[in-house]
Scaffold this active site. Structure first.
Site, PDB file in Angstrom:
ATOM      1  N   GLY A   1       0.816  -1.214   0.000  1.00 22.53           N
ATOM      2  CA  GLY A   1       0.000   0.000   0.000  1.00 22.53           C
ATOM      3  C   GLY A   1       0.840   1.249   0.000  1.00 22.53           C
ATOM      4  O   GLY A   1       0.573   2.205   0.735  1.00 22.53           O
ATOM      5  N   ALA A   2       1.856   1.266  -0.871  1.00 22.47           N
ATOM      6  CA  ALA A   2       2.889   2.309  -0.801  1.00 22.47           C
ATOM      7  C   ALA A   2       2.631   3.507  -1.690  1.00 22.47           C
ATOM      8  O   ALA A   2       3.517   4.358  -1.835  1.00 22.47           O
ATOM      9  CB  ALA A   2       4.247   1.699  -1.162  1.00 22.47           C
TER      10      ALA A   2
ATOM     11  N   ARG B   1       0.153   5.909  -1.434  1.00 22.20           N
ATOM     12  CA  ARG B   1      -0.439   7.121  -0.863  1.00 22.20           C
ATOM     13  C   ARG B   1      -0.433   7.034   0.660  1.00 22.20           C
ATOM     14  O   ARG B   1      -0.155   5.990   1.239  1.00 22.20           O
ATOM     15  CB  ARG B   1      -1.876   7.330  -1.359  1.00 22.20           C
ATOM     16  CG  ARG B   1      -2.847   6.217  -0.984  1.00 22.20           C
ATOM     17  CD  ARG B   1      -4.218   6.476  -1.600  1.00 22.20           C
ATOM     18  NE  ARG B   1      -5.206   5.506  -1.172  1.00 22.20           N
ATOM     19  CZ  ARG B   1      -5.409   4.337  -1.761  1.00 22.20           C
ATOM     20  NH1 ARG B   1      -4.672   4.009  -2.821  1.00 22.20           N
ATOM     21  NH2 ARG B   1      -6.341   3.505  -1.317  1.00 22.20           N
TER      22      ARG B   1
ATOM     23  N   VAL C   1      -2.684  -7.430  -1.969  1.00 16.17           N
ATOM     24  CA  VAL C   1      -2.469  -8.435  -0.919  1.00 16.17           C
ATOM     25  C   VAL C   1      -3.599  -9.456  -0.832  1.00 16.17           C
ATOM     26  O   VAL C   1      -3.488 -10.430  -0.090  1.00 16.17           O
ATOM     27  CB  VAL C   1      -2.242  -7.777   0.463  1.00 16.17           C
ATOM     28  CG1 VAL C   1      -0.993  -6.911   0.440  1.00 16.17           C
ATOM     29  CG2 VAL C   1      -3.466  -6.985   0.915  1.00 16.17           C
TER      30      VAL C   1
ATOM     31  N   ASN D   1       1.386  -2.589   5.426  1.00 16.02           N
ATOM     32  CA  ASN D   1       0.690  -1.310   5.582  1.00 16.02           C
ATOM     33  C   ASN D   1      -0.689  -1.291   4.916  1.00 16.02           C
ATOM     34  O   ASN D   1      -1.590  -0.613   5.403  1.00 16.02           O
ATOM     35  CB  ASN D   1       1.551  -0.185   4.999  1.00 16.02           C
ATOM     36  CG  ASN D   1       0.772   1.103   4.848  1.00 16.02           C
ATOM     37  OD1 ASN D   1       0.492   1.808   5.813  1.00 16.02           O
ATOM     38  ND2 ASN D   1       0.393   1.419   3.607  1.00 16.02           N
TER      39      ASN D   1
ATOM     40  N   SER E   1      -3.778  -0.338  15.026  1.00 12.75           N
ATOM     41  CA  SER E   1      -4.611   0.814  15.353  1.00 12.75           C
ATOM     42  C   SER E   1      -5.006   0.770  16.814  1.00 12.75           C
ATOM     43  O   SER E   1      -5.100  -0.316  17.409  1.00 12.75           O
ATOM     44  CB  SER E   1      -5.875   0.797  14.482  1.00 12.75           C
ATOM     45  OG  SER E   1      -6.825   1.746  14.922  1.00 12.75           O
TER      46      SER E   1
ATOM     47  N   TYR F   1     -13.165  -3.906  11.279  1.00  6.58           N
ATOM     48  CA  TYR F   1     -11.845  -3.297  11.355  1.00  6.58           C
ATOM     49  C   TYR F   1     -11.157  -3.644  12.670  1.00  6.58           C
ATOM     50  O   TYR F   1      -9.985  -4.042  12.694  1.00  6.58           O
ATOM     51  CB  TYR F   1     -11.974  -1.783  11.211  1.00  6.58           C
ATOM     52  CG  TYR F   1     -10.647  -1.052  11.212  1.00  6.58           C
ATOM     53  CD1 TYR F   1      -9.860  -1.018  10.077  1.00  6.58           C
ATOM     54  CD2 TYR F   1     -10.203  -0.387  12.358  1.00  6.58           C
ATOM     55  CE1 TYR F   1      -8.653  -0.342  10.066  1.00  6.58           C
ATOM     56  CE2 TYR F   1      -8.998   0.284  12.359  1.00  6.58           C
ATOM     57  CZ  TYR F   1      -8.217   0.308  11.201  1.00  6.58           C
ATOM     58  OH  TYR F   1      -7.015   0.972  11.215  1.00  6.58           O
TER      59      TYR F   1
ATOM     60  N   LYS G   1      -7.596  -5.940  13.226  1.00 10.40           N
ATOM     61  CA  LYS G   1      -6.391  -5.426  13.867  1.00 10.40           C
ATOM     62  C   LYS G   1      -6.024  -6.240  15.113  1.00 10.40           C
ATOM     63  O   LYS G   1      -4.840  -6.389  15.438  1.00 10.40           O
ATOM     64  CB  LYS G   1      -6.567  -3.948  14.223  1.00 10.40           C
ATOM     65  CG  LYS G   1      -6.701  -3.050  12.990  1.00 10.40           C
ATOM     66  CD  LYS G   1      -5.542  -3.201  12.021  1.00 10.40           C
ATOM     67  CE  LYS G   1      -5.668  -2.263  10.830  1.00 10.40           C
ATOM     68  NZ  LYS G   1      -4.544  -2.402   9.882  1.00 10.40           N
TER      69      LYS G   1
END
Length: 238
Positions: free
Chosen positions: A23-24, A26, A65, A91, A144, A161, A165
Site C-alpha cells: 500500500g505504498a 499514498r 495483498v 501497511n 490501530s 476493522y 487489527k
C-alpha cells in the site's frame, strides 16, 4: 520529542537493506516508503497499479495483498533481483465505517479480513525464508488503537476493522514467539489518527507523522524488542 528507549539499538543507515512496503502509493504507506528510501534502503513499493509509484528511488511491484499469485510473484521478484529481504511493512488496509456487529454486512467483513489480516499473514509467510535467512529481519505491521482490547477500548462500532487489527496483533505476537529465536524482529504500530483516505480530513496528524514510528521500527537492530505494539516510539498495551 519522544526519546528512544535505552534498550533499543537503531541502524543509522539502511544501505544494505531491502524493504517491501505494501500500500505504498499514498498516505502513510507512501511516507514509509519515502522514509526508508531516504535511509538508503532498496525499497520495493507495493501497489495494485505499479504505474502509481512515481518515486525514482523506489521499485514499483504489483501487489494486491488479496491476490495469492501477486504475493508469490512479488516475493519471487525480490529474491531474484536482490537475493534478500530485510524489512516487510504490512501497511495496506481498509477501514469500513460500520455500526455494531448486528448491523455488519457479510461482504464488508470478508473484504476487511482479506485485506487487513489474511493478506499480511500470507505475505509474511511467503517472505519468511528471506526474512529469517540472517538474524535481524524485521516485520512492521500497521495496527490501530481501535484494535487494542486490554483496556476497555472495544466499544464504538467498526467491528470488522477492530477484529482485523486484533488478529494482526496476534500475528505479531506469534511471529515473535515462533521465529524470535531465529532473529526475526516483529512489531506492530498504531500511527494515531492520520489525515488519509481512511482517517479523513479532520484527523490531527499528517501522514509523515504517522510514518515516523513505522520507519523507526524498521531501523531496529538485531536483538531489539519484538512482539509489541508501539505508538510514538513507546510500547502500549494490546
Amino acid at each position: 520529542m519522544t526519546q528512544t528507549p535505552p534498550e533499543v539499538e537503531l541502524k543509522s543507515d539502511l544501505t544494505d537493506d531491502v524493504a517491501l512496503v505494501t500500500g505504498a502509493t499514498r498516505g502513510i504507506g507512501a511516507e514509509i516508503a519515502a522514509g526508508l528510501a531516504d535511509l538508503n534502503a532498496t525499497v520495493y513499493a507495493g501497489a495494485r497499479d505499479p504505474a502509481d509509484v512515481t518515486a525514482a528511488d523506489q521499485r514499483a511491484v504489483e501487489l494486491d495483498v488479496t491476490d495469492d499469485g501477486e504475493i508469490r510473484a512479488a516475493v519471487d521478484r525480490i529474491e531474484r533481483e536482490r537475493g534478500s529481504l530485510d524489512i516487510l511493512v504490512n501497511n495496506a488496509g481498509v477501514f469500513p465505517r460500520s455500526g455494531p456487529l448486528h448491523e455488519m454486512d457479510d461482504a464488508e467483513f470478508d473484504r476487511t479480513m482479506a485485506v487487513n489480516l489474511r493478506g499480511p499473514v500470507l505475505l509474511t509467510r511467503a517472505a519468511l525464508p528471506l526474512l529469517v535467512d540472517e538474524p535481524g529481519g524485521r516485520v512492521v505491521s500497521m495496527s490501530s488503537g481501535l484494535g487494542q482490547f486490554t483496556e476497555g477500548q472495544m466499544d464504538g462500532e467498526y467491528p470488522a476493522y477492530r477484529l482485523s487489527k486484533v488478529g494482526l496483533g496476534g500475528l505479531t505476537a506469534y511471529l515473535d514467539g515462533e521465529y524470535g529465536e531465529r532473529g526475526l524482529v516483529a512489531n506492530a504500530v498504531s500511527p494515531g489518527w492520520v489525515q488519509t483516505d481512511m482517517g479523513g480530513e479532520r484527523a490531527p496528524r499528517s501522514p509523515s507523522k504517522g510514518a515516523e514510528t513505522p520507519v523507526w521500527l524498521a531501523r531496529f537492530a538485531p536483538g531489539s524488542p519484538s512482539g509489541r505494539l508501539w505508538k510514538d516510539r513507546e510500547p502500549i498495551p494490546w
